[in-house]
Design a protein around this motif. Structure first.
Motif, mmCIF file in Angstrom:
data_model
loop_
_atom_site.group_PDB
_atom_site.id
_atom_site.type_symbol
_atom_site.label_atom_id
_atom_site.label_comp_id
_atom_site.label_asym_id
_atom_site.label_seq_id
_atom_site.Cartn_x
_atom_site.Cartn_y
_atom_site.Cartn_z
ATOM 1 N N TYR A 221 0.829 -1.208 0.000
ATOM 2 C CA TYR A 221 0.000 0.000 0.000
ATOM 3 C C TYR A 221 0.864 1.258 0.000
ATOM 4 N N PHE A 222 1.935 1.270 0.802
ATOM 5 C CA PHE A 222 2.778 2.459 0.888
ATOM 6 C C PHE A 222 3.445 2.778 -0.446
ATOM 7 N N GLU A 223 3.537 1.792 -1.321
ATOM 8 C CA GLU A 223 4.127 2.015 -2.640
ATOM 9 C C GLU A 223 3.065 2.397 -3.677
ATOM 10 N N ARG A 224 1.830 1.856 -3.521
ATOM 11 C CA ARG A 224 0.831 1.988 -4.587
ATOM 12 C C ARG A 224 -0.403 2.802 -4.186
ATOM 13 N N ASN A 225 -0.520 3.152 -2.894
ATOM 14 C CA ASN A 225 -1.560 4.080 -2.419
ATOM 15 C C ASN A 225 -2.998 3.581 -2.578
ATOM 16 N N GLU A 226 -3.949 4.538 -2.729
ATOM 17 C CA GLU A 226 -5.372 4.247 -2.547
ATOM 18 C C GLU A 226 -5.959 3.150 -3.442
ATOM 19 N N PRO A 227 -5.632 3.081 -4.735
ATOM 20 C CA PRO A 227 -6.229 2.006 -5.548
ATOM 21 C C PRO A 227 -5.932 0.619 -4.994
ATOM 22 N N TYR A 228 -4.736 0.442 -4.453
ATOM 23 C CA TYR A 228 -4.386 -0.849 -3.860
ATOM 24 C C TYR A 228 -5.237 -1.118 -2.621
ATOM 25 N N LEU A 229 -5.444 -0.067 -1.811
ATOM 26 C CA LEU A 229 -6.249 -0.223 -0.597
ATOM 27 C C LEU A 229 -7.687 -0.583 -0.946
ATOM 28 N N GLU A 230 -8.226 0.052 -1.982
ATOM 29 C CA GLU A 230 -9.587 -0.245 -2.403
ATOM 30 C C GLU A 230 -9.714 -1.694 -2.866
ATOM 31 N N ALA A 231 -8.720 -2.160 -3.614
ATOM 32 C CA ALA A 231 -8.747 -3.546 -4.080
ATOM 33 C C ALA A 231 -8.678 -4.526 -2.911
ATOM 34 N N ALA A 232 -7.863 -4.217 -1.907
ATOM 35 C CA ALA A 232 -7.745 -5.089 -0.732
ATOM 36 C C ALA A 232 -9.074 -5.155 0.026
ATOM 37 N N CYS A 233 -9.746 -4.008 0.164
ATOM 38 C CA CYS A 233 -11.038 -3.981 0.867
ATOM 39 C C CYS A 233 -12.094 -4.768 0.092
ATOM 40 N N ASN A 234 -12.028 -4.718 -1.226
ATOM 41 C CA ASN A 234 -12.955 -5.508 -2.039
ATOM 42 C C ASN A 234 -12.734 -7.001 -1.812
ATOM 43 N N ASP A 235 -11.476 -7.409 -1.649
ATOM 44 C CA ASP A 235 -11.188 -8.813 -1.325
ATOM 45 C C ASP A 235 -11.829 -9.207 0.004
ATOM 46 N N VAL A 236 -11.675 -8.338 1.010
ATOM 47 C CA VAL A 236 -12.242 -8.625 2.336
ATOM 48 C C VAL A 236 -13.759 -8.750 2.250
ATOM 49 N N ASP A 237 -14.378 -7.926 1.418
ATOM 50 C CA ASP A 237 -15.837 -7.958 1.284
ATOM 51 C C ASP A 237 -16.339 -9.290 0.725
ATOM 52 N N ARG A 238 -15.454 -10.039 0.043
ATOM 53 C CA ARG A 238 -15.837 -11.342 -0.508
ATOM 54 C C ARG A 238 -15.517 -12.494 0.427
ATOM 55 N N TRP A 239 -14.958 -12.201 1.590
ATOM 56 C CA TRP A 239 -14.644 -13.266 2.555
ATOM 57 C C TRP A 239 -15.929 -13.876 3.108
ATOM 58 N N PRO A 240 -15.886 -15.177 3.431
ATOM 59 C CA PRO A 240 -17.001 -15.769 4.176
ATOM 60 C C PRO A 240 -17.070 -15.153 5.574
ATOM 61 N N ALA A 241 -18.189 -15.285 6.222
ATOM 62 C CA ALA A 241 -18.361 -14.724 7.566
ATOM 63 C C ALA A 241 -17.416 -15.405 8.552
ATOM 64 N N PRO A 242 -16.994 -14.716 9.620
ATOM 65 C CA PRO A 242 -16.073 -15.288 10.614
ATOM 66 C C PRO A 242 -16.778 -16.298 11.519
ATOM 67 N N MET A 243 -17.058 -17.457 10.966
ATOM 68 C CA MET A 243 -17.806 -18.471 11.687
ATOM 69 C C MET A 243 -16.869 -19.308 12.571
ATOM 70 N N PRO A 244 -17.122 -19.367 13.871
ATOM 71 C CA PRO A 244 -16.278 -20.173 14.766
ATOM 72 C C PRO A 244 -16.341 -21.653 14.403
ATOM 73 N N GLY A 245 -15.180 -22.303 14.453
ATOM 74 C CA GLY A 245 -15.117 -23.740 14.236
ATOM 75 C C GLY A 245 -14.998 -24.161 12.789
ATOM 76 N N LYS A 246 -15.123 -23.232 11.860
ATOM 77 C CA LYS A 246 -15.047 -23.565 10.442
ATOM 78 C C LYS A 246 -13.698 -23.126 9.884
ATOM 79 N N THR A 247 -13.085 -23.989 9.073
ATOM 80 C CA THR A 247 -11.834 -23.612 8.422
ATOM 81 C C THR A 247 -12.147 -22.670 7.272
ATOM 82 N N LEU A 248 -11.547 -21.481 7.314
ATOM 83 C CA LEU A 248 -11.848 -20.428 6.345
ATOM 84 C C LEU A 248 -10.649 -20.182 5.439
ATOM 85 N N HIS A 249 -10.904 -20.026 4.144
ATOM 86 C CA HIS A 249 -9.886 -19.637 3.179
ATOM 87 C C HIS A 249 -10.151 -18.194 2.796
ATOM 88 N N LEU A 250 -9.216 -17.312 3.134
ATOM 89 C CA LEU A 250 -9.437 -15.877 2.979
ATOM 90 C C LEU A 250 -8.397 -15.288 2.034
#
Length: 576
Positions: free
Chosen positions: A196-225
């Motif tokens: 991010y420190f090298e590529r600034n806001e567009p990189y941050l936006e892309a990272a947040c979009n990845d997080v938005d596609r994560w499954p919910a933080p369900m206890p006991g389930k193996t999650l691939h994020l």
């Protein structure tokens, strides 16, 4: 410090004994005193099929992401908040600004990671994420959200830059979350912050979009994020897990070729690394945490300060500070841990005796524990020798942490088992539960009655440590930690009684009962049964699903046996 068998204490504190707390960094801020590849198709489709809206997936993990920079005229300032619709009050922004930068004394050149905890502004509209709420009941107490607080996870960069007036580039990328998943979010930052420190806001936006596609933080389930080309494999613990085990390790033997990062824990810190400067006194620190004594951790950098606080587990108050100003300001505090610069692997700082608080008067006081507290228990020399031998043999810090964490877990279990056994005896016998009477009350906790049980069923049955266990219990029973622990246990047992009462009702022939009673009494019974169903759902009572279904069947049968006018009213009547 593996005090996970005990629940939190007191208002505003989640967990002296129950939650791995965050380092509440104290800085110069006048108003701030803080005690801090795409996902698998199945997982993504599952999330969207639940009807999740844009940013719902993101909100399950994070409140927002902030970028805090340094302005020559304004000082620290929030430059970016993402997603842009995220809400932070002015006071929350101010707290984030002050807490996201190390104080000037730290001299942190390069990259530094740490975390802090800060209070939500009063009057903030509480937005509840329904998915998180349904998962909350399956979490261990130390991973439950505290509705009054946010956690800030920081990646701070300070490097020389002659093109800037101040001569330095200074900026922090901060993840704001309700989740106390310290190790997890630090790992996320390691993956995205340098880029991010090298590529600034567009990189941050892309990272947040990845997080938005994560499954919910369900206890006991193996999650691939997935996050910016890296896939993390994690498992959030449940309250049913055996203490001291990491189930994700067993799941990694199947050879996941697409997995880049495997996290054995979402929340634990390197315990031995934190306690290394004072590990000979770690058992005394365990007592102080158990008893909810206020502690100050003084360290040369925010990383060491926050990690040491997290390793201790939050009692009534643990402050983590780096500014030497506090060496004088906080002289009145009864217990102070001073940490020096952490040594490289294989080296161990010189261990010093416990020092009196009067010796902590200068800004250059040596590392050590400053307190007048006298431990109740004798030091376990066997575990100390084992850890010292590990240092000499250059045993990895992770392995040392496993030894130390298991030791604290066993010590805590030895302490808590007699209390659990006595509290269980306060529960009324099941045969005393009548469907036609209110559930019976728990017997009162009588300290002296409990003390008498220790002679035959005390901690000596499971622990080799000698000392004044009785004195330690007496002190604990007067501490806020006991109040918090017993309040939680009492609530659990009361809910169990309510669940047993429901089961007793379901075993009765309620329709036959109504034939012997008036319509008024029957309507009253229906309303009470509906309220029982509402209570069971609202309070997450430990009721079997078939019990709830039986009760609904009873209610429907009773209503259908009533006159049509009453049927219409009762069928429309919600659970009041």
């Amino acid at each position: 410090m593996a005090l996970r068998g005990l629940a939190g204490s007191g208002p505003g504190s989640r967990g002296p004994l129950g939650q791995a707390g965050a380092a509440d960094e104290e800085r110069e801020a006048p108003a701030v005193v803080a005690a801090g590849d795409a996902p698998e198709d199945v997982e993504e489709d599952e999330g969207r099929s639940r009807g999740l809206l844009r940013w719902d997936g993101f909100s399950a993990w994070l409140h927002c992401v902030c970028v805090v920079g340094f302005d020559l005229e304004l000082g620290q300032a929030v430059e970016v908040i993402y997603p842009q619709h995220s809400k932070l009050t002015d006071k929350e922004k101010t707290n984030i600004c002050y807490l996201s930068f190390p104080d000037s004394n730290s001299g942190c050149l390069g990259d530094t990671q740490f975390c802090f905890r800060f209070r939500q502004s009063s009057g903030r509209r509480v937005s509840l994420h329904c998915l998180l709420d349904q998962f909350e009941k399956d979490l261990p107490v130390y991973l439950k959200k505290d509705p009054a607080y946010f956690y800030g996870y920081v990646y701070f960069r300070q490097v020389r830059d002659k093109t800037l007036k101040r001569g330095y580039f200074q900026k922090s990328l901060v993840l704001i979350s309700k989740l106390p998943y310290i190790h997890f979010f630090h790992t996320v930052l390691k993956q995205i912050a340098p880029e991010y420190f090298e590529r600034n806001e567009p990189y941050l936006e892309a990272a947040c979009n990845d997080v938005d596609r994560w499954p919910a933080p369900m206890p006991g389930k193996t999650l691939h994020l997935p996050i910016m080309g890296v896939v993390m494999k994690v498992r959030i613990p449940t309250c049913h897990d055996k203490p001291g085990t990491t189930q994700i390790v067993q799941l990694t033997q199947q050879g996941d070729t697409h997995i880049s990062v495997i996290l054995p824990t979402v929340h634990e810190v390197d315990l031995f690394r934190c306690f290394c400067p004072v590990f000979l006194h770690s058992q005394m620190l365990w007592e102080l945490v158990l008893l909810g004594e206020p502690l100050v951790v003084m360290a040369p950098s925010p990383s060491e300060s926050s990690e040491t606080v997290l390793a201790l587990v939050k009692p009534s108050v643990i402050l983590g500070v780096t500014n030497p100003f506090f060496a004088k300001t906080l002289q009145h505090w009864p217990h102070i841990i001073r940490i020096g610069d952490l040594k490289p692997a294989g080296e161990i700082p010189k261990q010093v005796k416990v020092k009196k608080l009067k010796n902590l008067k200068t800004l250059d006081s040596k590392p050590g524990v400053y307190t007048s507290y006298k431990p109740y228990l004798n030091r376990d020399e066997e575990i100390m020798k084992q850890l010292q031998k590990g240092v000499q043999q250059k045993r990895p810090s992770e392995a040392q942490s496993v030894i130390l964490r298991r030791y604290f877990l066993e010590l805590t279990q030895s302490f808590i088992i007699p209390l659990e056994r006595y509290v269980a005896s306060l529960m009324p016998l099941q045969k005393s539960i009548s469907p036609w009477k209110s559930p019976p009350q728990l017997r009162q906790f009588l300290p002296e009655e409990f003390m008498k049980t220790l002679e035959k069923t005390g901690p000596q049955l499971t622990s080799r440590i000698k000392g004044d266990w009785i004195g330690l219990y007496r002190h604990f029973l007067k501490s806020p930690n006991f109040d918090g622990w017993f309040k939680t246990r009492r609530k659990e047992m009361t809910q169990k009684l309510e669940a047993l009462h429901l089961e007793a009702l379901c075993e009765e022939d309620l329709l036959h009962w109504t034939q012997k009673h008036t319509e008024v009494e029957t309507v009253d019974l229906v309303l009470k049964l509906k309220n029982k169903l509402l209570q069971a759902d609202r309070e997450h009572l430990p009721v079997k699903p078939d019990t709830m279904e039986k009760l609904r069947t009873h209610i429907d049968a009773i209503i259908l046996a009533l006159p049509e006018d009453l049927q219409g009213i009762l069928l429309k009547t919600g659970m009041t």
